[in-house]
Design a protein around this motif. Structure first.
Motif, PDB file in Angstrom:
ATOM      1  N   ASP A 193      77.578   5.262  59.301  1.00 28.66           N
ATOM      2  CA  ASP A 193      77.867   4.309  60.369  1.00 28.66           C
ATOM      3  C   ASP A 193      78.643   4.940  61.519  1.00 28.66           C
ATOM      4  O   ASP A 193      79.262   4.240  62.297  1.00 28.66           O
ATOM      5  N   ASP A 194      78.620   6.242  61.591  1.00 26.65           N
ATOM      6  CA  ASP A 194      79.401   6.930  62.606  1.00 26.65           C
ATOM      7  C   ASP A 194      79.068   6.423  64.000  1.00 26.65           C
ATOM      8  O   ASP A 194      79.934   6.199  64.806  1.00 26.65           O
ATOM      9  N   ASP A 195      77.776   6.246  64.281  1.00 27.74           N
ATOM     10  CA  ASP A 195      77.364   5.706  65.567  1.00 27.74           C
ATOM     11  C   ASP A 195      76.589   4.425  65.328  1.00 27.74           C
ATOM     12  O   ASP A 195      75.450   4.466  64.893  1.00 27.74           O
ATOM     13  N   PRO A 196      77.207   3.269  65.595  1.00 24.43           N
ATOM     14  CA  PRO A 196      76.551   1.992  65.306  1.00 24.43           C
ATOM     15  C   PRO A 196      75.396   1.661  66.252  1.00 24.43           C
ATOM     16  O   PRO A 196      74.582   0.805  65.959  1.00 24.43           O
ATOM     17  N   ILE A 197      75.308   2.357  67.389  1.00 25.95           N
ATOM     18  CA  ILE A 197      74.328   1.998  68.419  1.00 25.95           C
ATOM     19  C   ILE A 197      73.073   2.861  68.346  1.00 25.95           C
ATOM     20  O   ILE A 197      73.143   4.084  68.301  1.00 25.95           O
ATOM     21  N   LEU A 198      71.930   2.181  68.337  1.00 30.17           N
ATOM     22  CA  LEU A 198      70.634   2.852  68.270  1.00 30.17           C
ATOM     23  C   LEU A 198      70.152   3.200  69.673  1.00 30.17           C
ATOM     24  O   LEU A 198      69.703   4.306  69.923  1.00 30.17           O
ATOM     25  N   SER A 199      70.233   2.238  70.590  1.00 31.33           N
ATOM     26  CA  SER A 199      69.774   2.507  71.948  1.00 31.33           C
ATOM     27  C   SER A 199      70.436   1.587  72.967  1.00 31.33           C
ATOM     28  O   SER A 199      70.954   0.527  72.621  1.00 31.33           O
ATOM     29  N   PHE A 256      71.639  -2.203  68.003  1.00 26.18           N
ATOM     30  CA  PHE A 256      72.487  -1.631  66.955  1.00 26.18           C
ATOM     31  C   PHE A 256      71.660  -1.254  65.729  1.00 26.18           C
ATOM     32  O   PHE A 256      70.556  -1.748  65.551  1.00 26.18           O
ATOM     33  N   LYS A 257      72.202  -0.391  64.897  1.00 25.38           N
ATOM     34  CA  LYS A 257      71.507   0.028  63.684  1.00 25.38           C
ATOM     35  C   LYS A 257      71.471  -1.078  62.644  1.00 25.38           C
ATOM     36  O   LYS A 257      70.584  -1.123  61.809  1.00 25.38           O
ATOM     37  N   ARG A 258      72.465  -1.960  62.672  1.00 23.53           N
ATOM     38  CA  ARG A 258      72.538  -3.065  61.713  1.00 23.53           C
ATOM     39  C   ARG A 258      72.844  -4.367  62.433  1.00 23.53           C
ATOM     40  O   ARG A 258      73.576  -4.374  63.411  1.00 23.53           O
ATOM     41  N   ALA A 259      72.331  -5.456  61.877  1.00 20.15           N
ATOM     42  CA  ALA A 259      72.603  -6.780  62.441  1.00 20.15           C
ATOM     43  C   ALA A 259      74.104  -7.072  62.417  1.00 20.15           C
ATOM     44  O   ALA A 259      74.633  -7.705  63.329  1.00 20.15           O
ATOM     45  N   HIS A 283      81.453   3.630  75.104  1.00 21.79           N
ATOM     46  CA  HIS A 283      82.439   2.551  75.240  1.00 21.79           C
ATOM     47  C   HIS A 283      82.263   1.526  74.105  1.00 21.79           C
ATOM     48  O   HIS A 283      83.230   1.148  73.449  1.00 21.79           O
ATOM     49  N   PHE A 284      81.016   1.093  73.897  1.00 23.75           N
ATOM     50  CA  PHE A 284      80.751   0.092  72.864  1.00 23.75           C
ATOM     51  C   PHE A 284      80.856   0.675  71.464  1.00 23.75           C
ATOM     52  O   PHE A 284      81.359   0.020  70.551  1.00 23.75           O
ATOM     53  N   GLY A 285      80.392   1.903  71.291  1.00 19.91           N
ATOM     54  CA  GLY A 285      80.485   2.540  69.981  1.00 19.91           C
ATOM     55  C   GLY A 285      81.927   2.579  69.512  1.00 19.91           C
ATOM     56  O   GLY A 285      82.253   2.223  68.376  1.00 19.91           O
ATOM     57  N   GLN A 286      82.811   2.982  70.426  1.00 19.41           N
ATOM     58  CA  GLN A 286      84.246   3.059  70.118  1.00 19.41           C
ATOM     59  C   GLN A 286      84.815   1.670  69.832  1.00 19.41           C
ATOM     60  O   GLN A 286      85.537   1.474  68.858  1.00 19.41           O
TER      61      GLN A 286
END
Length: 129
Positions: free
Chosen positions: A60-66, A80-83, A38-41
Motif C-alpha cells: 500500500d505504499d502508493d495508494p493512487i493508481l492514476s 485508487f488501488k482499493r475502494a 499530495h494525495f498519496g501523502q
C-alpha cells in the motif's frame, strides 16, 4: 493452491467507480505528479495507524493508481488501488493545495449500493484460503 482471486482482481472495471474520486477547484497549472504526491501523502497520513510499522505497508505504499486532470475545467479524477482508499479520500474534502481548498466527492457514476455489494462479495470470496 494459491488460485483463489477476489472478484475485484478479476474484474477491476466493476470496482472502478468505487475506487475513483472527483477533485474540483484545482489550482491553475497543477500537475498530475503534484496531485499524486499530495494525495498519496494525505491518504497515508489519514489511514495508516501511527503505531504501524513500515513492514506491513509495502503493497500500500502508493495508494493512487492514476490521476487524470481536466485543466480547462480545473478538476481531476483520482483512481485508487482499493475502494477503501477512495472512501478514506472522501474525508479529505477541503484539503488545501497551493492555498486552495479542494472539493472532493464521488464521481457522478458512483453507485453506493453496487459498490458495497462488490466490496462485500470480494471480501467473502477472499476468505477460506
Amino acid at each position: 493452491g494459491g488460485a483463489t482471486t477476489t472478484t475485484a482482481a478479476l474484474n477491476p472495471q466493476q470496482t472502478r467507480h468505487a475506487r475513483r474520486l472527483y477533485v474540483g477547484n484545482l489550482p491553475l497549472g497543477v500537475t498530475e505528479e503534484e496531485i499524486h504526491q499530495h494525495f498519496g501523502q494525505a491518504i497515508r497520513t489519514a489511514t495508516i495507524p501511527t503505531n504501524a510499522t513500515d513492514n506491513n505497508t509495502d503493497d500500500d505504499d502508493d495508494p493512487i493508481l492514476s490521476v487524470y486532470i481536466n485543466h480547462e475545467r480545473r478538476f481531476c479524477f483520482l483512481e485508487f488501488k482499493r475502494a477503501a482508499w477512495a472512501t478514506a479520500g472522501m474525508q479529505l474534502d477541503g484539503l488545501v493545495l497551493r492555498g486552495q481548498a479542494l472539493k472532493i466527492k464521488r464521481p457522478n457514476d458512483y453507485n453506493e449500493a453496487a459498490a458495497l455489494q462488490q466490496i462485500n462479495h470480494s471480501q467473502q470470496s477472499g476468505q477460506g484460503t
